[in-house]
Structure formats: C-alpha cells, structure tokens
Design a protein around this motif. Structure first.
Motif, PDB file in Angstrom:
ATOM      1  N   ILE A 211     -32.808  -1.783  -4.602  1.00 12.68           N
ATOM      2  CA  ILE A 211     -31.448  -1.066  -4.794  1.00 12.68           C
ATOM      3  C   ILE A 211     -30.306  -2.007  -5.259  1.00 12.68           C
ATOM      4  O   ILE A 211     -29.464  -2.019  -5.996  1.00 12.68           O
ATOM      5  N   ILE A 212     -30.329  -3.318  -4.508  1.00  6.44           N
ATOM      6  CA  ILE A 212     -29.126  -4.265  -4.875  1.00  6.44           C
ATOM      7  C   ILE A 212     -29.534  -4.682  -6.397  1.00  6.44           C
ATOM      8  O   ILE A 212     -28.436  -4.619  -7.085  1.00  6.44           O
ATOM      9  N   VAL A 213     -30.606  -4.932  -6.951  1.00  6.21           N
ATOM     10  CA  VAL A 213     -31.151  -5.460  -8.073  1.00  6.21           C
ATOM     11  C   VAL A 213     -30.659  -4.214  -9.274  1.00  6.21           C
ATOM     12  O   VAL A 213     -30.214  -4.486 -10.436  1.00  6.21           O
ATOM     13  N   ALA A 214     -30.854  -2.902  -8.942  1.00  4.58           N
ATOM     14  CA  ALA A 214     -30.585  -1.831  -9.622  1.00  4.58           C
ATOM     15  C   ALA A 214     -29.281  -1.720 -10.068  1.00  4.58           C
ATOM     16  O   ALA A 214     -28.382  -1.296 -10.897  1.00  4.58           O
ATOM     17  N   GLY A 215     -28.412  -2.050  -8.596  1.00  2.00           N
ATOM     18  CA  GLY A 215     -26.649  -2.286  -8.914  1.00  2.00           C
ATOM     19  C   GLY A 215     -26.701  -3.340  -9.860  1.00  2.00           C
ATOM     20  O   GLY A 215     -25.326  -2.993 -10.768  1.00  2.00           O
ATOM     21  N   PHE A 216     -26.889  -4.421  -9.915  1.00  2.97           N
ATOM     22  CA  PHE A 216     -26.910  -5.370 -10.868  1.00  2.97           C
ATOM     23  C   PHE A 216     -27.032  -4.969 -12.223  1.00  2.97           C
ATOM     24  O   PHE A 216     -26.322  -5.283 -13.220  1.00  2.97           O
ATOM     25  N   GLN A 217     -28.147  -4.215 -12.450  1.00  8.82           N
ATOM     26  CA  GLN A 217     -28.549  -3.841 -13.909  1.00  8.82           C
ATOM     27  C   GLN A 217     -27.791  -2.721 -14.328  1.00  8.82           C
ATOM     28  O   GLN A 217     -27.379  -2.738 -15.357  1.00  8.82           O
ATOM     29  N   ALA A 218     -27.353  -1.846 -13.465  1.00  9.43           N
ATOM     30  CA  ALA A 218     -26.279  -0.724 -13.927  1.00  9.43           C
ATOM     31  C   ALA A 218     -25.036  -1.365 -14.394  1.00  9.43           C
ATOM     32  O   ALA A 218     -24.426  -0.763 -15.302  1.00  9.43           O
ATOM     33  N   LEU A 219     -24.685  -2.643 -13.780  1.00  8.67           N
ATOM     34  CA  LEU A 219     -23.331  -3.195 -14.232  1.00  8.67           C
ATOM     35  C   LEU A 219     -23.536  -3.922 -15.661  1.00  8.67           C
ATOM     36  O   LEU A 219     -22.693  -3.942 -16.436  1.00  8.67           O
ATOM     37  N   GLY A 220     -24.737  -4.002 -16.138  1.00  9.87           N
ATOM     38  CA  GLY A 220     -25.065  -4.804 -17.210  1.00  9.87           C
ATOM     39  C   GLY A 220     -24.997  -6.083 -17.371  1.00  9.87           C
ATOM     40  O   GLY A 220     -24.621  -6.784 -18.410  1.00  9.87           O
TER      41      GLY A 220
END
Length: 380
Positions: free
Chosen positions: A51-60
C-alpha cells in the motif's frame, strides 16, 4: 461462473494454493493449531509495503524520475542503460513487479517515439531480468526475500552474503549486454505528460511523499526486527485512511491469500510424518538446487514458502529461489507482467518474446548458477 474463470485465469497460483490447502485439510482436520500456521508478521509487512508503494506510484514519482533520466539519454545504448539501471535499483525498494508495471509501458512508449521499436523486445526482456535480479539485493525487494528474512534467523550480514555476490555480477552482466553492439542516436525522446499530471509540481509530489517515506522507514524497522509489526500495521492503516483511502484498492489481496493458503498446506504437511520426513530428506542439503528447480514449475514465491518448511539452510534457499526467478516465464510471476504488456502492444510477436526471453534468462541462470556452484565449493 465468469468470475470463477476470470480468477482462475488471472490468479492461477492462488487457485493452486487454495486447492492444496483444501485437499490437505481433509487429511489433517481443521483445529486450533491451524491458527499457528501463518507468519502474521510477513503478511502484515507485505500489506504495508504494497500500500505504501501504491501511494508512491499514485503520486507519479517513478514516472517523473524516468522521464527526467531518459530526456538526458542521447542514444539507444544510453536509453537502454538508463532503463535497465532504473529497473535494477528501483526494484530493491518498490519490488520487482511494481517496477515492471511502472517502467515497461514507459519503455514501449519511449522506444516508439525514439523510432526504434524493433529494439523494444530485447530491452523489455533485459528490464525484466534486471528487476528480478536487482530485487534480490534487499529484504523488501520481493515477497520471497521478505518472507525468508522474516521467518529465518538470518542476520543482515548473512542475508547480504547470500545475495550480493549474485546481484553484483548480474549488474555487470546487464551492463555488458547493454553496451555491446552498434549504437545509434535517438530520433526523439519527448514524452507527453500524463493526463491531469501537468498541474502537479515536483514540490507537491515530494510533499505528498513525506508521510509515505515515514511509513516506509517504520516498515524497514520492522523488517530488521527493531519494531514489532502490530503498532506499525495500525499506523499504516490509519495514515492511509487519512491521506488516500483509495490506495486500499491497489493492494494485491490475492497474493496475501496465496501466502495464507500455502501456510495452511505446509503446516498440514508437517503434521503428516511420512510426507514431512520425505520432504526434509529431499530438501535439506539441496536447498540451492531445489530452490532453482521448484521455482521453474510453481514460481519462486510459492517455492520459497513451500521449501522453507523443510530446509535447514535458509541462506542457500534464499539464493536458490532468487536465482530461480530466471529460466521459465513463470519462474518469477513478475515476468508475466512484462509479457502481458508486450503482448498487448505486439500480439503477433508473442512467440518471438518467449524465444528471446528464454534464451537470455537461461544464459543468466547458467552464469549465476555457475557462480553459486563455485562459491559453494569454496565455502565447503
């Protein structure tokens, strides 16, 4: 029925693990001991990291980094080296599958704009190898590392000794393969901004990344056994609810369920004396070889979970399942991500991809396997 077929097609490993768990439960009837099977620490860490990596990914952030670097690549070799290095080093933190999800489509887009579509196949294959081998260098680089480091008594030094010699050689091999041959200039490496992304400044992205970086640091402290996992899990759940609750949809829950099912299956196998004794005799003393071979059939994450219940040398098993990610297309499930992206863009070149992928993977496996053999002789 359609939902069942879709799950069977897209989550084959989960379906196999679920079937094994169910069948084994007919032999060992469910009881309170089942609750002792799972390694809850590993499952909690996997959830938090995903979920943390998904957050980084969502930020672009990853796309922004890739765009920044490729605009400075002046040739095919330069672009290839940048993308391979990106995959190799980013996979150490954001895992091999997220790395490929992020950079393989990006690579296809850039290579098309650069006028060198014919080279995309080899580059995607090398990126896949880079992500699979780079991810072995850290405990959080891939699920099998996280699991084995969590359930074993390996120290940080023992972990590094088991993986860094191979990660180091693989990086040298990747660069050698990339830089061999004739170089050509890129025609154009401009990449359009993602829809809705023009208004996002780097400053806003970095500010949004601060809470995620703090959560990642807490998870690393759990990985290295400095903090207990329970308060960190609660902290991650609460912070994600505040900053972006949509990230909960980005978690690969089937992977978590796959772990649970394999825990049940292995726990039951241990309680069957005949089966347990056979698996112990087959695995112990052969962890490296069984790790490599088993990965070719069921992929390296399930292989790590299965064999860990019967091995005595976790360092050798760690090396085996990481090197075992090379070879067949299913040896590392992350490789399927690259295949799906490539096949979607070039459906008439699936056979060519399989051929090139298999050749390069077997070559890397042969060289790194020989290194492991020599290291084993020297240690023995």
């Amino acid at each position: 029925m359609k939902l069942f077929k879709l799950i069977l097609k897209n989550e084959t490993v989960f379906c196999i693990s679920f079937l094994l768990a169910v069948l084994s439960s007919f032999v060992v009837k469910p009881d309170m001991q089942y609750l002792e099977y799972p390694d809850y620490r590993t499952i909690a860490l996997l959830f938090c990291l995903m979920i943390i990596v998904a957050g980084f990914q969502a930020l672009g952030l990853f796309r922004m980094l890739g765009h920044f670097l490729i605009t400075r690549a002046g040739s095919i070799k330069g672009l290839s080296a940048v993308m391979i290095l990106l995959c190799f080093f980013s996979s150490m933190v954001i895992t091999n599958d997220v790395t490929l999800i992020t950079f393989v489509p990006f690579t296809i887009l850039v290579m098309r704009m650069g006028g060198r579509v014919e080279r995309v196949l080899k580059l995607v294959v090398l990126e896949t190898i880079a992500a699979n081998l780079g991810s072995m260098a850290t405990p959080i680089g891939n699920p099998q590392n996280l699991y084995l480091y969590s359930v074993s008594d390996l120290t940080a030094a023992e972990f590094m000794q088991a993986v860094l010699p191979y990660a180091g050689l693989s990086l040298l091999l990747l660069m050698a393969v990339t830089l061999i041959g004739k170089d050509e200039p890129l025609l154009d490496v401009s990449v359009e901004e993602e829809k809705g992304g023009a208004g996002k400044t780097a400053g806003r992205m970095l500010r949004g990344a601060v809470p995620l970086l703090i959560l990642l640091l807490l998870c690393l402290l759990v990985v290295f056994r400095i903090l207990p996992y329970q308060p960190v899990l609660i902290c991650v759940i609460l912070v994600i609810v505040v900053i972006n609750r949509k990230l909960y949809w980005s978690v690969d829950y089937f992977l978590l369920l796959t772990f649970l099912c394999f825990f049940v299956f292995i726990g039951n196998m241990k309680r069957i004396p005949e089966v347990s004794e056979f698996l112990i005799s087959a695995v112990q003393g052969r962890e490296l070889l069984t790790g490599i071979l088993t990965s070719q059939i069921i992929s390296n994450v399930p292989a790590a979970i299965l064999l860990s219940g019967f091995c005595s040398d976790f360092s050798a098993l760690l090396t085996g399942v990481n090197l075992g990610g090379l070879g067949t297309l299913i040896a590392s499930l992350a490789s399927l991500i690259s295949f799906k992206f490539f096949a979607k863009e070039y459906p008439d070149k699936k056979g060519a991809f399989m051929k090139v992928f298999t050749i390069w993977n077997l070559l890397f496996l042969l060289v790194l396997g020989a290194e492991a053999f020599l290291i084993g002789i020297a240690a023995g």
